[in-house]
Design an enzyme around this catalytic site. Structure first.
Site, PDB file in Angstrom:
ATOM      1  N   SER A  97     -40.060 -37.801-112.646  1.00  0.00           N
ATOM      2  CA  SER A  97     -38.982 -38.528-113.327  1.00  0.00           C
ATOM      3  C   SER A  97     -39.132 -40.038-113.422  1.00  0.00           C
ATOM      4  O   SER A  97     -38.338 -40.685-114.099  1.00  0.00           O
ATOM      5  CB  SER A  97     -37.645 -38.221-112.666  1.00  0.00           C
ATOM      6  N   LYS A  99     -30.836 -46.765-111.093  1.00  0.00           N
ATOM      7  CA  LYS A  99     -30.548 -45.451-111.674  1.00  0.00           C
ATOM      8  C   LYS A  99     -29.157 -45.025-111.186  1.00  0.00           C
ATOM      9  O   LYS A  99     -28.737 -45.410-110.088  1.00  0.00           O
ATOM     10  CB  LYS A  99     -31.631 -44.457-111.230  1.00  0.00           C
ATOM     11  N   SER A 154     -36.277 -37.622-115.644  1.00  0.00           N
ATOM     12  CA  SER A 154     -34.849 -37.801-115.717  1.00  0.00           C
ATOM     13  C   SER A 154     -34.392 -39.261-115.718  1.00  0.00           C
ATOM     14  O   SER A 154     -33.262 -39.544-116.083  1.00  0.00           O
ATOM     15  CB  SER A 154     -34.186 -37.105-114.524  1.00  0.00           C
TER      16      SER A 154
HETATM   17  N1  GLN Z   1     -38.448 -32.893-114.891  1.00  0.00           N
HETATM   18  C1  GLN Z   1     -38.453 -32.439-113.533  1.00  0.00           C
HETATM   19  C2  GLN Z   1     -37.251 -31.554-113.299  1.00  0.00           C
HETATM   20  O1  GLN Z   1     -36.537 -31.329-114.205  1.00  0.00           O
HETATM   21  C3  GLN Z   1     -38.516 -33.583-112.579  1.00  0.00           C
HETATM   22  C4  GLN Z   1     -37.207 -34.230-112.296  1.00  0.00           C
HETATM   23  C5  GLN Z   1     -37.317 -35.382-111.362  1.00  0.00           C
HETATM   24  O2  GLN Z   1     -38.401 -35.861-111.036  1.00  0.00           O
HETATM   25  N2  GLN Z   1     -36.175 -35.830-110.893  1.00  0.00           N
HETATM   26  O3  GLN Z   1     -37.002 -31.115-112.224  1.00  0.00           O
END
Ligand code: GLN
Length: 477
Positions: free
Chosen positions: A173, A74, A149
Site C-alpha cells: 500500500s 494517512k 490503499s
Molecule cells: N492491496 C493489498 C490489500 O488489499 C495491500 C493493502 C495494504 O498494504 N494495506 O490487502
C-alpha cells in the site's frame, strides 16, 4: 513543491518562514483537492503550528531537521484531537484521543502536519476505491486510480500538496500507489517504525513509511521516525545503519539480483522494458547483475490473502458500534452488533472479515491459515538464499499501469492480482522501495528495490544512484 531537504534548510536559515511554506501547501490543497479527493481533511492547527516553529527559530532554537516541512498523514494514523476515520463509515465521527508515535516524532523534528489522506477502508484495497469518502484520482490522468490503499497520500505528494506524506504498507500500500503516481514510496523492515497509534490491519505485516519525490527525502523522514518505541513491542532496537562511506551515487560492486519469477511470460511488455532499462543503468555504473530465483514467489499472493484477512478479521473485531464510532441500534444486542457492523463496514471489509474468519475457524485453519504460514516461511527462506548472492533485488512494483476508475472494482480477484509483486516483501518482513523508472503512455512506472532485513541503507544507496542518472522523478503531473 520543493523537497523536504530544501524546505528545512531554508526555514532553518531564515530564508523562508514555516508559515509561508505551510500556506503554499494549503493553497495547493485548496485549488487541487476538489478534483483529486486526496485529502479528507486539513488540520486546523497547521498555521498555528508553523508560526510556533517560526517563533522558536526567531528565539534561536534548533527546531529539528524537518523544520517547517508540511506532511500529510494517512487517515489511519492518530493525531490527537483530529478526525481519524480509516476511510470508513464506522469511524466517520471518531476523533483521535492520543498521538501516534510517528506524529510525536515528526513534530519533535519541526514538521507541520497539515491533513489526513484518503485511503481504502482500513487499508484494504489497491485503488482507494474502497474508501467510504469516494475514490482519489490519479493526477497524471484523473479518470484513473492512484493505486492504494494509501492512494490519497501518494496523490498529495504527486500533485505537490506536500513534499512528504505517510502511508502504511501491509501488502504493497505504499509502494504500489507510489509506482502508479510516479513518486518514491518506502516500506521499511517490519519493526523499523513504531506502529503505536496506527490502526492495526494485519499486525504481522503492517509497516508505516514515507512517500516523497526523492530518495534523500524519504531517508531524511525515516531518520526521524525509525527506532525503538516502548509503546510498540514489535519495534526493533536494530541500529539505523550508518550511511556507508561510499558516496551516495556509487553502485560499483553492488550486486543487483534480478528474480526470474518476476519477469514472466504475459507480463506488460512496456513495464518489463522500463524495469530492465533501469537494471541496465546499474550495470553501466559497475554494479554486478545477478540472475536469481525466488521459487516460492508464485504462492505469495495466495498465502497473503489467507494471512491478511485472518489478522484483519481479528483486529476489526473491536469495532462493535458500542465503543467506537458508528452505531445502529437493534432489538437485541446481537442485532445491534450486526446492524452497526453491517452498515458501518463497506463491502470489501466485510468480504475480508468473512474470508479471514473462515480460514482461521476450527476445522479449516490447518488447511488454510497454518498452510499459508508455512508458505510464508518458505518465502522468507527464498529471500535469505537470494541475499547470499546479491545485495538488492530489482523488480517491477506493479504488474499494470494506473487503470481506469471502476475497471477492477467489481472483480476482487483482479484487484488482488495487482498486489502480485509487493506482498512477498511484507511476508518476508524485508524493506522495499518503489522508485519512478519511466512512463508508458504518459503514465508512471515503478522500479521496486528490495533488501535484507534492516538494510534500508542499500535501498537508499541504489535509489539515490538511480535518481542521480535519471530524471523520471523530476517530471510533475
Ligand atoms: N492491496 C493489498 C490489500 O488489499 C495491500 C493493502 C495494504 O498494504 N494495506 O490487502
Amino acid at each position: 513543491m520543493e523537497t523536504a531537504i530544501n524546505i528545512a534548510a531554508d526555514v532553518r536559515s531564515g530564508k523562508r518562514t514555516a508559515e509561508s511554506v505551510v500556506r503554499e501547501s494549503l493553497d495547493a490543497i485548496e485549488s487541487g483537492n476538489g478534483k483529486l479527493n486526496a485529502l479528507l481533511g486539513v488540520f486546523s492547527s497547521a498555521i498555528e503550528d508553523a508560526r510556533e516553529i517560526d517563533r522558536r527559530i526567531a528565539a534561536g532554537e534548533d527546531v529539528g531537521v524537518l523544520a517547517g516541512v508540511p506532511i500529510v498523514m494517512k487517515d489511519n494514523m492518530l493525531v490527537r484531537g483530529e478526525r481519524c476515520s480509516a476511510g470508513s463509515r464506522i469511524l466517520e465521527n471518531y476523533d483521535a484521543p492520543y498521538d501516534s508515535t510517528v506524529t510525536t516524532r515528526l513534530r519533535a523534528a519541526g514538521a507541520v502536519l497539515i491533513g489526513r489522506a484518503n485511503m481504502d477502508e482500513f487499508a484494504m484495497g489497491s485503488s482507494t476505491e474502497n474508501s467510504h469518502y469516494g475514490p482519489s484520482r490519479n493526477p497524471w490522468d484523473v479518470s484513473r486510480v492512484p493505486g492504494g490503499s494509501s492512494g490519497g497520500s501518494a496523490v498529495a505528494v504527486a500533485a505537490g500538496f506536500a513534499p512528504i506524506a505517510l502511508g502504511s504498507d501491509t501488502g504493497g500500500s505504499i509502494r504500489q500507489p507510489a509506482a502508479l503516481c510516479g513518486i518514491v514510496g518506502l516500506k521499511p523492515t517490519f519493526g523499523r517504525v513504531s506502529r503505536h497509534g496506527l490502526m492495526a490491519l494485519s499486525s504481522s505485516l503492517d509497516q508505516i513509511g514515507p512517500f516523497a519525490r526523492t530518495v534523500e527525502d524519504a531517508e531524511l523522514v525515516m531518520g526521524v521516525m525509525q527506532g525503538k518505541d516502548e509503546m510498540d513491542a514489535t519495534s526493533s532496537y536494530a541500529p539505523a545503519g550508518a550511511s556507508e562511506d561510499k558516496s551516495a551515487n556509487e553502485v560499483k560492486g553492488l550486486r543487483v539480483g534480478v528474480p526470474k519469477e518476476y519477469f514472466v511470460e504475459g507480463m506488460d511488455e512496456n513495464i518489463k522494458k522500463s524495469v530492465l532499462d533501469a537494471v541496465a543503468e546499474f550495470e553501466r555504473a559497475g554494479a554486478e547483475i545477478v540472475p536469481i530465483s525466488l521459487p516460492t514467489a508464485e504462492y505469495a499472493l495466495a498465502a497473503y490473502y489467507v494471512i491478511q484477512p485472518c489478522e484483519a478479521a481479528s483486529n476489526l473485531g473491536r469495532f462493535d458500534g458500542i465503543r467506537f464510532g458508528y452505531s445502529s441500534e437493534g432489538q437485541t444486542l446481537l442485532e445491534s452488533y450486526e446492524r452497526s457492523r453491517g452498515e458501518g463496514f463497506g463491502a470489501e471489509t466485510q468480504r475480508r472479515i468473512i474470508l479471514g474468519t473462515f480460514v482461521s475457524s476450527a476445522g479449516y485453519s490447518d488447511a488454510f491459515y497454518k498452510k499459508a504460514s508455512k508458505v510464508r516461511t518458505l518465502i522468507k527462506r527464498d529471500f535469505d538464499e537470494a541475499f547470499k548472492r546479491c545485495d538488492v533485488i530489482a523488480a517491477p512494483t506493479s504488474p499494470s499501469l494506473a487503470w481506469p476508475i471502476g475497471e477492477k472494482f467489481a472483480d476482487p480477484l483482479s484487484m488482488y492480482l495487482s498486489d502480485i509483486y509487493t506482498v512477498s516483501a511484507n511476508l518476508a518482513t524485508i524493506p522495499a522501495m518503489s522508485v519512478p523508472c519511466g512512463f508508458v503512455d504518459g503514465l508512471p512506472v515503478g522500479l521496486q528495490l528490495m533488501a535484507r532485513p534492516f538494510d534500508e541503507q542499500s535501498l537508499y544507496r541504489a535509489g539515490k544512484f538511480y535518481q542521480s542518472v535519471t530524471d523520471h522523478h523530476l517530471k510533475t503531473a
